[in-house]
Design a protein around this motif. Structure first.
Motif: not given
Length: 54
Positions: A24-27, A32-39
């Protein structure tokens, strides 16, 4: 983060809860921030993806 939440002897429910939260955090970060696979995570660990560490 993972070890702090599930402790030294995690049960399957705790592991699944962490996995679901990371998904859910990654989604949310992607939306919201266009960060793919942050975690970077699986059923054994959670960490910030090395591409986002400076």
């Amino acid at each position: 983060m993972y070890e702090e939440i599930v402790g030294p002897n995690p049960d399957n429910d705790g592991i699944q809860a962490i996995y679901d939260a990371c998904t859910q955090i990654n989604d949310r970060l992607l939306d919201d921030c266009d960060l793919k696979d942050f975690l970077d995570f699986d059923m054994q660990y959670v960490r910030i993806h090395p591409d986002y560490l400076v």
